[in-house]
Design an enzyme around this catalytic site. Structure first.
Site, short mmCIF file in Angstrom:
data_model
loop_
_atom_site.label_atom_id
_atom_site.label_comp_id
_atom_site.label_asym_id
_atom_site.label_seq_id
_atom_site.Cartn_x
_atom_site.Cartn_y
_atom_site.Cartn_z
N PHE A 149 0.80 -1.22 0.00
CA PHE A 149 0.00 0.00 0.00
C PHE A 149 0.84 1.27 0.00
O PHE A 149 0.43 2.31 -0.53
CB PHE A 149 -0.91 -0.05 1.23
CG PHE A 149 -1.73 1.19 1.48
CD1 PHE A 149 -2.66 1.62 0.55
CD2 PHE A 149 -1.59 1.90 2.67
CE1 PHE A 149 -3.43 2.75 0.79
CE2 PHE A 149 -2.36 3.02 2.92
CZ PHE A 149 -3.28 3.45 1.97
N TYR A 150 2.02 1.23 0.59
CA TYR A 150 2.83 2.43 0.72
C TYR A 150 3.33 2.92 -0.64
O TYR A 150 4.02 2.18 -1.36
CB TYR A 150 4.03 2.18 1.65
CG TYR A 150 3.67 1.74 3.04
CD1 TYR A 150 2.40 1.96 3.58
CD2 TYR A 150 4.60 1.08 3.84
CE1 TYR A 150 2.08 1.53 4.86
CE2 TYR A 150 4.28 0.66 5.12
CZ TYR A 150 3.02 0.89 5.63
OH TYR A 150 2.70 0.47 6.90
N SER A 151 2.98 4.13 -0.96
CA SER A 151 3.33 4.72 -2.26
C SER A 151 2.90 3.81 -3.42
O SER A 151 3.54 3.80 -4.47
CB SER A 151 4.83 5.02 -2.35
OG SER A 151 5.19 6.06 -1.47
#
Length: 333
Positions: A58-60
């Site tokens: 999910f991160y970036s």
């Protein structure tokens, strides 16, 4: 740096885990570091003895995994580092691009492997629990990716104790791979996990790797009620204000600053030292500055006196359950 086993598994990890939510692209969040400044922090973490790195697809939107993977390939031997990532949230459009269905897990793990540039993930964690998918479907899919050699250990994050207990019982009954870790919301300002989750983890041999050990920066002592202007992340972090907003929260943060001043150390060291003494395996420390990282590492060797612990803890008041919501915190963790 000190090292310990993750739960009762044989996996040895550093007493601090580097949280990598802040690495990737500022197009995702304005406070996120781009590739090169991220690499500087990851390289320094390795030099300080940290071998445990936590990220998520999910991160970036996947770029966070890619930045971490490139840095670790350049600065470390793959077999000397522990890469943890997570699955649940959407990283692209599509009706099956979220949750813990078999389809999403099998698709997501392959994307994570490609982004990280590795043949296997050391610790694959469910980012949240999925009430819309049968638990046996999720656990069977997770067991399959372990048996396929894509993942070596499994972990969970941010749920109720009964959910973890149910998952452990089902995995044991079916002969599937069980979770070895719980990444939960736990710090000086939020201690509800002490009621059920932490006793369950101790009983079942589950390692505890809390997120937000510094209460998203509140325990650094640079934020006041109604004033979230200290950093660019604070100004844009609505979820932090949802989690930490009561006068009692800030009163405890003030005490953390006070104890730190008497010790001659930064407040984050006191907050982390308190947490490390509570039986957790490795707090997940997110940082976008080298000095923050180096301050955090100093907490490993800091032991608080009983009187200091009591002073930090005595103002705590019960909170509603916070940090396990799937919808409310979709932009947060």
């Amino acid at each position: 740096m000190q090292y310990t086993s993750l739960g009762t598994s044989g996996l040895r990890v550093s007493r601090l885990c580097l949280g990598c939510m802040g690495f990737g692209t500022p197009a995702w969040r304005e406070w996120v570091l781009a590739d090169e400044p991220s690499r500087v922090i990851i390289k320094r973490a390795l030099e300080l003895g940290i071998n445990f790195f936590d990220t998520a697809d999910f991160y970036s939107a996947g770029e966070g995994e890619a930045v971490l993977g490139r840095a670790l390939r350049d600065f470390a031997s793959r077999d000397q580092v522990i890469i943890a990532t997570k699955v649940f949230y959407s990283t692209r459009a599509g009706v099956n691009e979220r949750g813990l269905s078999r389809k999403h897990i099998l698709d997501a793990v392959d994307r994570s492997l490609r982004a990280l540039g590795t043949d296997y993930i050391d610790l694959y964690q469910i980012h949240r629990w999925d009430a819309s998918t049968p638990l046996d479907e999720t656990l069977r899919a997770l067991d399959d990716i372990v048996r396929a050699g894509k993942v070596r250990y499994l972990g969970a994050s941010s749920g109720y104790a009964w959910e973890l207990a149910q998952a452990l019982a089902m995995a044991d009954h079916r002969g599937w791979t069980r979770f070895i870790s719980m990444q939960n919301h736990y710090n000086l300002l939020y201690r509800e996990e002490e009621r059920e989750m932490l006793p369950l983890c101790r009983k079942e041999g589950i390692g505890v790797i809390p997120w937000s050990p510094l209460a998203r920066g509140v325990l650094a002592g640079n934020r006041k009620p109604g004033d979230w202007s200290a950093t660019s992340r604070a100004r844009t972090d609505d979820f932090a204000q949802h989690l930490y907003s009561t006068p009692g929260d800030f009163a405890i943060a003030d005490r953390c600053v006070e104890v730190a001043a008497k010790r001659g150390v930064p407040p984050p060291q006191v907050a982390l030292a308190w947490l490390l003494a509570r039986g957790v395996t490795a707090p997940i420390v997110g940082t976008t500055k080298l000095e923050q990282l180096e301050q955090a590492v100093g907490a490993v060797d800091l032991t608080l006196e009983a009187s200091e612990v009591g002073y930090l803890e005595e103002l705590y008041e019960p909170h509603p359950v916070l940090g396990i919501e799937g919808a409310k915190d979709s932009k947060a963790k």
